[in-house]
Each structure stands twice: as structure tokens, then as C-alpha cells.
Design an enzyme around this catalytic site. Structure first.
Site, PDB file in Angstrom:
ATOM      1  N   GLU A  77       0.814  -1.216   0.000  1.00 29.62           N
ATOM      2  CA  GLU A  77       0.000   0.000   0.000  1.00 29.62           C
ATOM      3  C   GLU A  77       0.846   1.263   0.000  1.00 29.62           C
ATOM      4  O   GLU A  77       0.499   2.258  -0.653  1.00 29.62           O
ATOM      5  CB  GLU A  77      -0.945   0.021   1.204  1.00 29.62           C
ATOM      6  CG  GLU A  77      -2.120  -0.955   1.126  1.00 29.62           C
ATOM      7  CD  GLU A  77      -1.770  -2.338   1.638  1.00 29.62           C
ATOM      8  OE1 GLU A  77      -0.576  -2.602   1.920  1.00 29.62           O
ATOM      9  OE2 GLU A  77      -2.695  -3.170   1.758  1.00 29.62           O
ATOM     10  N   HIS A  93     -10.010  -3.792  11.849  1.00 29.59           N
ATOM     11  CA  HIS A  93     -10.797  -3.836  10.611  1.00 29.59           C
ATOM     12  C   HIS A  93     -12.009  -2.912  10.672  1.00 29.59           C
ATOM     13  O   HIS A  93     -12.907  -3.021   9.849  1.00 29.59           O
ATOM     14  CB  HIS A  93     -11.264  -5.264  10.307  1.00 29.59           C
ATOM     15  CG  HIS A  93     -10.258  -6.086   9.551  1.00 29.59           C
ATOM     16  ND1 HIS A  93      -8.967  -6.265   9.989  1.00 29.59           N
ATOM     17  CD2 HIS A  93     -10.343  -6.759   8.378  1.00 29.59           C
ATOM     18  CE1 HIS A  93      -8.308  -7.034   9.128  1.00 29.59           C
ATOM     19  NE2 HIS A  93      -9.112  -7.338   8.137  1.00 29.59           N
TER      20      HIS A  93
END
Lengths: 302, 351
Positions: free
Chosen positions: B61, B130
Site C-alpha cells: 500500500e 478492521h
């Protein structure tokens, strides 16, 4: 000579930004940029003056930037650590180690995607090879077969931390890069001719669409990590080591071979150009906080 | 004829139309071309526009954010997709040091027209890593636009605007919004990136909702209406820049402000809104502004604990009525088969 001039003038305290001088590492910049075309791009990190100049960046605008003037290459917003000269194909230098590497890879991705024959050279040091983002970038460049040269100037120190406390001695930086499946080569970074041969060879294969290349060049920083002074007295490196590298002065290497001589007239011409650039910088106005327009957000799309 | 699309389909259409309109648009992200297509928002795009323009990425990323920046600085308009906000944190260095500052530090000689999409998870045990909703973190950085569209209509219009914008735009999309349908025109249209929207008019109190919490505020407003109280609901939509004028003018009418953030209260967006209202409309306030949001600890995983984590409509209504000096007992919404960690019974996670 430019860097020497900056070092001489720096104590006047008119250049009020950190400077990471390239003295001792000029041959890598010159040899690698020699084979770049005007449409090609170069990207660098914190020690970028030599790369900027070797790619053809404006000397006047560099000096003006160091002096914080509105005529500087980033109008006084960036300083020594944020150089750009788009007209010369010097895309950008930013100082977080490793951080500009994926940007160069992105510029190469863009060149390929848009069907241009442009290639991109990214300059890094040995320290950057310890950052994750450089390895992510190498992998990405190989996966996408991008037109990019990774040029690693290994000057043995990250600030004052020597190689032996940062990387294992039983492999080279080029070995490390090779793990990504990229073509690598290595050479004497203080020999501009050797560097140019290695770089030209890399550019030939990159331009032939054979993918990215990684080039490791051994070299040495003469002055302190940041600032104008010599720092052999503070005890992080030996004088013997310094003298060894100093004897391998990139300019003397060429002179000894008769490739280049420091003729008085040449030296005078360069000194005069530097003098004019310093004058230009000093006579240029500072940006005015009352009228400056900080480029933060554009107008909203409607 | 009116047409309904869900949030994921609306974003997909925005991407599809943008890819068709501008050859410099590319979409990249982990799982973008996979069979799930980022909750439907990228389904079929690679088939339509090719693997050169719609692509998967290595699990990198940070570098890919820099790659997107390098693309944007040299003329392209990349859209980067992360399936969770939490994953974007590995790229925070690039986002903060490079993307947000690129145009500034090179004195306007380059712009960075790129979009970073990221999904806010909730429910089914998404837990500490998450389900973070870190809009305040991004909103702290000058040079970024930060948006959180709530409806499918706004998601499409703001996505098109974000892609056309010459600024870097961070878009946080709540996982539970994906299945919700809305009227979405087929045409290419733009919803401004810096305007809040009054989604329900009222006179007694202003409820400012962020993302999914706007829907909870609307449900609370229904409860309040049954009790004879009139709440105005503002969907914030843009986190940076903040549309303070819309909120201030609403508070000038209602004299009361309750912000319900989809994020932590401490150091959050709600603090910035309260500050703006106190600075600009202090004399209009009847009572001190109040804030609701995530508590001061990470999201727990067990449904027994996570159920207690998020503000619920009856709690919002309760707090609003207290600010109006009333004491009503609002009951939790009857959810039927639906547990608190599900947006609807069909949602059974796992992601």
C-alpha cells in the site's frame, strides 16, 4: 564548485535551511544523468543538489531557493530538500529517505501507460535500501516491467551510522536488489566515465523494453551529513578512511586520465556563473507573507 | 423513470463512466478485479476497460500510494482502493508527507489529482484493526480533501467530482452503506466535495451525522417527531473542508447542536464542528453543544461488546431530548431477525 561555494557562504547564515552537500559524490550524478534525454525524468532524495544540476536544473533558481527567495525553484516553499525543475526534467527531490522512490516508479508507470518513450532515474542512498517502501517499489517496477533506473549511491553512512550496524557484510546492496529479479550492476561511483558506461548500458536495455535496472555505485560523502563543515573530528569515521576516499576524488580521477583538466579559464567561467547565481539569489525578493498564495486546495469541482 | 442503485453499484457506475470519459483515469487496489469486486464497487470494470487501466496490486500500500502520486503528478488520474481504512495506515507516510504536500512544496508546479478510497468496517467481529474510522486523522492534514458520502446518490456524484478534482481526495465509505439503495441518475453528475446537506428539516435541534451515523440520526429524528420534537438532520458529507456555514446557519435556526460522528469523540471531527459553532454562533446557542461517537477504546470483537460500541438511534433521541429539557423514554428499534452487528439480516459477514 557550486557546493564549495554554498559551504563557504553558509556560515553567513543567510541560507536558512538544512543543506546536504554532494561534495565527493559528483561523479555518480554526472555519469548517470549524462545518458538521460531532456524528456526523461530524474527524482532524488535529501542529498540532491548534484542530481538537480547534472540533470540541467537552473543554478540560479537553486541558489535562490537556498536563500529562501520568491525566485527559487519552489518559490521559497521547499528549500534545499524540495527541489524541482520541470523544464529540465528534474521532477522532484524530497528528503524522507526512500519516500520519493515510489513516486519515480509512478512516473515511469505513467510514461509506459501513456505510450511515451520517457524513462525515469531515481537516486537513492545506502540507507534507503533499509526502508520497506524501496523494496515495495522495486517489486512493483519489476512486476510492471517499468522504464526506471534505480541508482544507489552507497556512501557507507546513514547520517553517522556506518554500514556494519545497518546491513550484513556478507552481501552487497546490489545482491539485495537482485532478490527482486531486477537486473543489477555495480561500479566505482567516483569514476564518472565508468558510471556513464554502466548507466548507458542500463538505459539501452530499459529503452529496449527489458525492464528496470538497479545500479550500485560506491562513493563517499566528504562533508558532514547536513551542513557545510568537515566532521572528521567527531569520531564516527577514521581519518585514514577519509584520506583514502579523498585520494579518489572524482575530479582527480578524470584529470589523471587526461579526460578533464581544471584549466584556469574553465574554472573562472564556472566561478563567474556561480557568482552571478548567488547575486541573483541575494537580489531577489523574499516571498511576501501578505501576498503569497499558498497552493493547498483548488476550487471545488462543480 | 427513477432508477435505484445501491451504494456499491453507484460507485461502480461513477468509476465506469470516469474510465470511459478520461483515458488518464486508472483504478488500482488489492482485489479490484477479483470476483467480489470490492463489495461490488469495481465489478466488471477490468473486463470493460482492460487490465492496463483497472488492476490488482501487490500488497504494498505504501509504495502503490507513491506510484499513484507519481502517476498523478505526471498527468494521470489514479483511483486507489483499500478494502479497509486500517490497511491505508501502512501508506500514511506517503499520504501525509508526499500526497498532501506535493502541490504545496513544489509551489503549484504540479497537482495531484488522485482519489484514495477506503472502507470503514463494522459488525461481525471486525474488531480493533478492521473497523477504524479515521477521518479525523486525514482531516488534520492540509492539502487533502476528505469525504464520506452517505447515500448512493452522493457516492456517485462525489466520486465523479473527486476523480475530476485536481486535489487528492480521501474517500471513506462505510461498509454498511453498500447494500442501501437510493435514486441514482444514469447521467454523469457532480455532487460538490465541500458541502454538507440538510437531509431533514427541523426547528428544535440540529443533528449532524457523519456517514452511517446520518442514517441513525434520521431514525432518531423519527422517534423525536413521535414525541413532538422537531430535529433537523445534516449529513456532513465533507470532512475537510468542513462546511461550517451550513451547520452554523442550521444552529442559528435551532439553537441546539448534537453531533454524531462515525469515529472517536476524543480528538475527533465533532470537536472541530463544536469549535466552529461556538466561535461563529455562540450567542445563538441555548445549551452547550454535545457529541456522540465511538468511545475512547478500540473496537472490541465479540458481538456482546461491539453491540455496546456504536451510538444507536434511541440513544441519540434520548440525548437530543435531554438537550431540549425533556425526559422521554425512547425504545430501541425493533430489529426483528437482525442482530445489532448486522445492517440487515442478509449480512452475515464475514468481511
Amino acid at each position: 564548485m557550486v557546493e564549495e561555494a554554498i559551504a563557504n557562504l553558509y556560515p553567513e547564515q543567510e541560507m536558512r535551511c538544512p543543506v546536504h552537500l554532494s561534495i565527493g559524490q559528483e561523479a555518480a550524478a554526472v555519469g548517470v544523468c549524462d545518458g538521460l534525454r531532456s524528456g526523461d525524468l530524474a527524482v532524488s532524495g535529501h542529498r540532491s543538489h548534484a542530481h538537480y544540476l547534472a540533470k540541467g536544473g537552473s543554478l540560479k533558481r537553486l541558489l535562490a531557493e537556498l536563500y529562501g527567495r520568491s525566485t527559487g525553484c519552489t518559490g521559497g516553499l521547499g528549500g534545499s530538500m524540495h527541489l524541482t525543475d520541470l523544464s529540465a526534467g528534474f521532477l522532484a527531490a524530497t528528503p524522507i529517505v526512500g519516500s520519493s522512490v515510489p513516486v519515480a516508479v509512478g512516473a515511469a508507470f505513467s510514461a509506459k501507460a501513456r505510450g511515451s518513450d520517457r524513462l525515469v532515474t531515481i537516486f537513492v542512498g545506502d540507507g534507503a535500501m533499509e526502508t520497506g517502501v524501496v523494496h515495495e517499489s522495486l517489486n512493483f517496477a519489476v512486476v510492471h516491467n517499468l522504464p526506471v533506473l534505480f541508482c544507489c549511491e552507497n556512501n557507507l553512512y546513514s547520517v553517522y551510522s556506518p554500514m556494519e550496524v545497518r546491513q550484513p557484510g556478507h552481501r552487497t546492496i546490489a545482491d539485495l536488489a537482485a532478490g527482486h529479479g531486477i537486473r543489477t550492476s555495480a561500479g566505482d561511483g567516483n569514476d564518472a566515465e565508468e558510471v556513464a558506461v554502466l548507466a548507458d548500458d542500463a538505459y539501452r536495455s530499459i529503452r529496449a523494453g527489458e525492464g528496470p535496472v538497479f545500479l550500485e555505485l560506491s562513493t563517499y560523502r566528504w562533508r558532514e551529513h547536513c551542513g557545510p563543515n568537515y566532521d572528521n573530528d567527531i569520531g564516527y569515521r577514521s581519518l585514514d578512511e577519509f584520506d583514502l576516499w579523498r585520494a579518489n576524488d572524482p575530479i582527480e580521477v578524470l584529470a589523471a586520465r587526461g579526460v578533464w583538466s581544471q584549466r584556469a579559464s574553465d574554472t573562472e567561467e564556472i566561478a563567474s556563473e556561480i557568482h552571478l547565481a548567488v547575486e541573483f539569489a541575494r537580489e531577489s525578493p523574499f516571498p511576501d507573507p501578505e501576498t503569497v498564495r499558498y497552493p493547498v486546495l483548488h476550487r471545488s469541482v462543480s | 423513470m427513477n432508477r435505484s442503485l445501491n451504494y456499491g453499484e453507484a460507485i461502480r457506475e461513477a468509476l465506469d463512466q470516469s474510465l470511459s470519459d478520461d483515458p488518464d483515469v486508472v483504478v488500482m487496489g488489492l482485489g479490484v478485479p477479483d470476483p467480489k469486486g470490492v463489495f461490488g464497487s469495481t465489478l466488471g470494470l477490468q473486463e470493460r476497460h482492460g487490465p492496463e487501466r483497472v488492476m490488482d496490486i501487490p500488497l504494498s500500500e505504501n509504495a502503490v500510494t507513491g506510484v499513484a502520486l507519481g502517476c498523478a503528478a505526471t498527468g494521470m488520474r489514479p483511483v486507489l482502493v483499500h478494502q479497509r481504512v486500517d490497511f491505508t495506515l501502512t501508506a500514511f507516510e506517503q499520504v501525509v508527507n508526499q500526497v498532501a504536500k506535493w502541490r504545496f512544496m513544489f509551489n503549484d508546479q504540479m497537482s495531484v489529482p488522485m482519489v484514495i478510497r477506503m472502507v470503514v468496517g463494522r459488525g461481525w467481529g471486525q474488531g480493533p484493526q478492521h473497523s477504524q474510522s479515521l477521518q479525523a486523522l486525514f482531516a488534520h492534514i492540509p492539502g487533502l480533501r476528505v469525504i464520506m458520502p452517505t447515500t448512493a446518490h452522493d457516492a456517485k456524484g462525489m466520486m465523479i467530482a473527486a476523480i475530476r478534482s485536481d486535489d487528492p481526495v480521501v474517500c471513506l465509505e462505510h461498509r454498511w452503506l453498500y447494500s442501501i439503495e437510493d435514486e441514482v441518475p444514469e447521467s454523469r453528475y457532480v455532487v460538490p466535495l465541500d458541502e454538507a446537506r440538510i437531509v431533514r428539516s427541523g426547528t428544535d435541534i440540529t443533528l449532524v451525522g457523519v456517514s452511517y451515523m446520518t442514517l441513525e440520526c434520521l431514525a432518531a429524528a423519527d422517534m423525536l417527531a413521535e414525541a413532538g420534537l422537531s430535529a433537523e438532520v445534516v449529513d456532513l458529507r465533507s470532512i475537510r473542508p468542513l462546511d461550517t456555514s451550513a451547520i452554523v446557519s442550521s444552529v442559528e435556526r435551532t439553537s441546539r447542536l448534537l453531533i454524531v460522528d462515525n469515529g472517536h469523540v476524543v480528538g475527533g471531527v465533532s470537536a472541530e464542528i463544536v469549535a466552529a459553532v461556538v466561535e461563529q454562533a455562540f450567542s445563538h446557542l441555548e445549551v452547550a453543544p454535545e457529541r456522540m461517537g465511538f468511545p475512547d477504546y478500540p473496537t472490541p470483537t465479540s458481538p456482546a461488546l461491539a453491540d455496546d460500541y456504536y451510538p444507536l438511534p434511541h440513544q441519540i433521541a434520548m440525548r437530543a431530548s435531554e438537550m431540549l429539557g425533556k425526559r422521554f423514554s425512547f425504545q430501541p428499534i425493533d430489529r426483528g431477525e437482525r442482530r445489532l452487528d448486522q445492517p440487515h439480516p442478509a449480512y452475515q459477514g464475514p468481511f
